[in-house]
Design a protein around this motif. Sequence first.
Motif, PDB file in Angstrom:
ATOM      1  N   GLN A   1      -6.030   3.436   5.164  1.00 28.87           N
ATOM      2  CA  GLN A   1      -5.734   4.807   5.566  1.00 28.87           C
ATOM      3  C   GLN A   1      -4.833   5.538   4.582  1.00 28.87           C
ATOM      4  O   GLN A   1      -4.797   6.768   4.569  1.00 28.87           O
ATOM      5  N   ASN A   2      -4.095   4.802   3.754  1.00 27.77           N
ATOM      6  CA  ASN A   2      -3.201   5.470   2.806  1.00 27.77           C
ATOM      7  C   ASN A   2      -3.813   5.593   1.417  1.00 27.77           C
ATOM      8  O   ASN A   2      -3.123   5.917   0.460  1.00 27.77           O
ATOM      9  N   GLY A   3      -5.122   5.339   1.271  1.00 24.98           N
ATOM     10  CA  GLY A   3      -5.784   5.574   0.001  1.00 24.98           C
ATOM     11  C   GLY A   3      -5.901   4.372  -0.897  1.00 24.98           C
ATOM     12  O   GLY A   3      -6.614   4.437  -1.896  1.00 24.98           O
ATOM     13  N   ARG A   4      -5.215   3.277  -0.607  1.00 23.98           N
ATOM     14  CA  ARG A   4      -5.407   2.067  -1.392  1.00 23.98           C
ATOM     15  C   ARG A   4      -6.604   1.306  -0.831  1.00 23.98           C
ATOM     16  O   ARG A   4      -7.106   1.604   0.257  1.00 23.98           O
TER      17      ARG A   4
ATOM     18  N   LEU B   1       0.831  -1.189   0.000  1.00 22.52           N
ATOM     19  CA  LEU B   1       0.000   0.000   0.000  1.00 22.52           C
ATOM     20  C   LEU B   1       0.872   1.249   0.000  1.00 22.52           C
ATOM     21  O   LEU B   1       1.761   1.399   0.833  1.00 22.52           O
ATOM     22  N   GLN B   2       0.589   2.165  -0.929  1.00 25.69           N
ATOM     23  CA  GLN B   2       1.470   3.305  -1.131  1.00 25.69           C
ATOM     24  C   GLN B   2       0.788   4.359  -1.991  1.00 25.69           C
ATOM     25  O   GLN B   2      -0.299   4.145  -2.525  1.00 25.69           O
TER      26      GLN B   2
ATOM     27  N   TYR C   1       4.682   5.642   1.520  1.00 23.56           N
ATOM     28  CA  TYR C   1       3.929   4.466   1.935  1.00 23.56           C
ATOM     29  C   TYR C   1       3.766   4.466   3.457  1.00 23.56           C
ATOM     30  O   TYR C   1       4.508   5.139   4.179  1.00 23.56           O
ATOM     31  N   SER C   2       2.785   3.727   3.909  1.00 19.99           N
ATOM     32  CA  SER C   2       2.491   3.651   5.336  1.00 19.99           C
ATOM     33  C   SER C   2       3.545   2.818   6.041  1.00 19.99           C
ATOM     34  O   SER C   2       3.889   1.728   5.597  1.00 19.99           O
ATOM     35  N   ASP C   3       4.067   3.345   7.143  1.00 19.42           N
ATOM     36  CA  ASP C   3       5.108   2.653   7.887  1.00 19.42           C
ATOM     37  C   ASP C   3       4.509   1.492   8.670  1.00 19.42           C
ATOM     38  O   ASP C   3       3.543   1.659   9.416  1.00 19.42           O
ATOM     39  N   ARG C   4       5.082   0.307   8.494  1.00 18.72           N
ATOM     40  CA  ARG C   4       4.545  -0.882   9.157  1.00 18.72           C
ATOM     41  C   ARG C   4       4.899  -0.924  10.643  1.00 18.72           C
ATOM     42  O   ARG C   4       4.189  -1.526  11.441  1.00 18.72           O
TER      43      ARG C   4
ATOM     44  N   VAL D   1       2.043   6.705  10.699  1.00 18.47           N
ATOM     45  CA  VAL D   1       3.124   7.465  10.070  1.00 18.47           C
ATOM     46  C   VAL D   1       3.283   7.011   8.627  1.00 18.47           C
ATOM     47  O   VAL D   1       3.299   5.819   8.334  1.00 18.47           O
ATOM     48  N   ASP D   2       3.361   7.975   7.715  1.00 22.12           N
ATOM     49  CA  ASP D   2       3.682   7.689   6.322  1.00 22.12           C
ATOM     50  C   ASP D   2       5.107   8.117   6.037  1.00 22.12           C
ATOM     51  O   ASP D   2       5.536   9.203   6.451  1.00 22.12           O
TER      52      ASP D   2
END
Length: 371
Positions: free
Chosen positions: A353-356, A66-67, A85-88, A93-94
């Motif tokens: 949350q990141n749009g994907r 996801l990015q 991308y979203s930090d795992r 946090v992106d």
Amino acid sequence: MAVAVDWSRVVIRPAVPADAEAIASLHAQAWRDTYGPLLPEGALPDTLEEDRQRLWPRVLAPTARLQVVLVATFGGRLLGFAWAYSDRKEPGVDDLAALYVAKEARKSGVGAMLMRELADRLTSIGRTHLRCWAMKNNVRARAFYARLGAVESMIEESPLLPGAADGGTLLVEDVRLDFPSLPALGRAARAEHVRRLASLGRAGRVEQVRGLALPLSMPALDVAEVTGAPHPAGESGPASRRRKRRLALPFGLTQFGVNLLTLAPGVHSAPAHVHSHEDEFVYVLDGEVWLVSGEEARRLGQGEVAGFPAGGPVHHLENRGASTAWVLEIGSRLPDRDTVQYPGRDLEVAQAQNGRRLFVRKDGTVLGPAD
């Protein structure tokens, strides 16, 4: 070839798989231009271009993590790109993994435009925090981020090329930069863009920029055909044998999709579904299919059409005949807001949350990416 760039008319759009080669070339060249003078001689591997050409098709693949990847273009030419991308490890946090602008387009405001669009997109989907890392001696990048409101904190040593057989052993000092407010970042980036435009003048200037290798035309049957549907195992049913050519992708189109759908006897287009924001339209090119909507089913023959506005009705196509049917499928593409419901199934497509988009159960269990 030198082209006149009107910097006020640069387009920022989501990247598509057809952009991979041009992004990879710019990525490699930007590393040479930016880090070559800052690192010991020979620190950058000779395989940098090849490494990036292997990386970007994976980044832009439909099954990638996801990015958000954005490109800046003018007249079909690539001027820059941003990748976040979203930090795992740190939920909420992106990470800004990459922001690079072609050497000829620096000081034009393109970097600020990419950051503005990135901030706006992340804000619109409820994200709140963006961070990045810059090499300590990369003074130009640190100053740019500072103008956009970044706050510097810790310094860490990290491998220049993590996972590389040789370059991974070179450690560099990186500074962490945090943007505590995405709306504030968007405002600062817009102001930076306006300031750059004012310094350049509206007429633009003549620059050499790298072109995107997008075709002007091509035979439809030259577009790669994919068999199967993206739904989780066991959920596609008779749609698992559908064949589809995504005709719009090779041309870099992002506002709508056009698919050539091939349905053999007994095959469905998809499980019955309804989109929240995307309209759909189908045109039967050859053969016949049955349009099924709830309890109603009607035959669609060659030359007949049907449309499904966002929000309903529930629908899918079935080939109940003895010969293969060909259907042209057209729909809007709004992956940053669209969701999908599958009535009668414990399945839906929800926004991450990141749009994907993700396939999820009704209890929220994530089954995998939907894009």
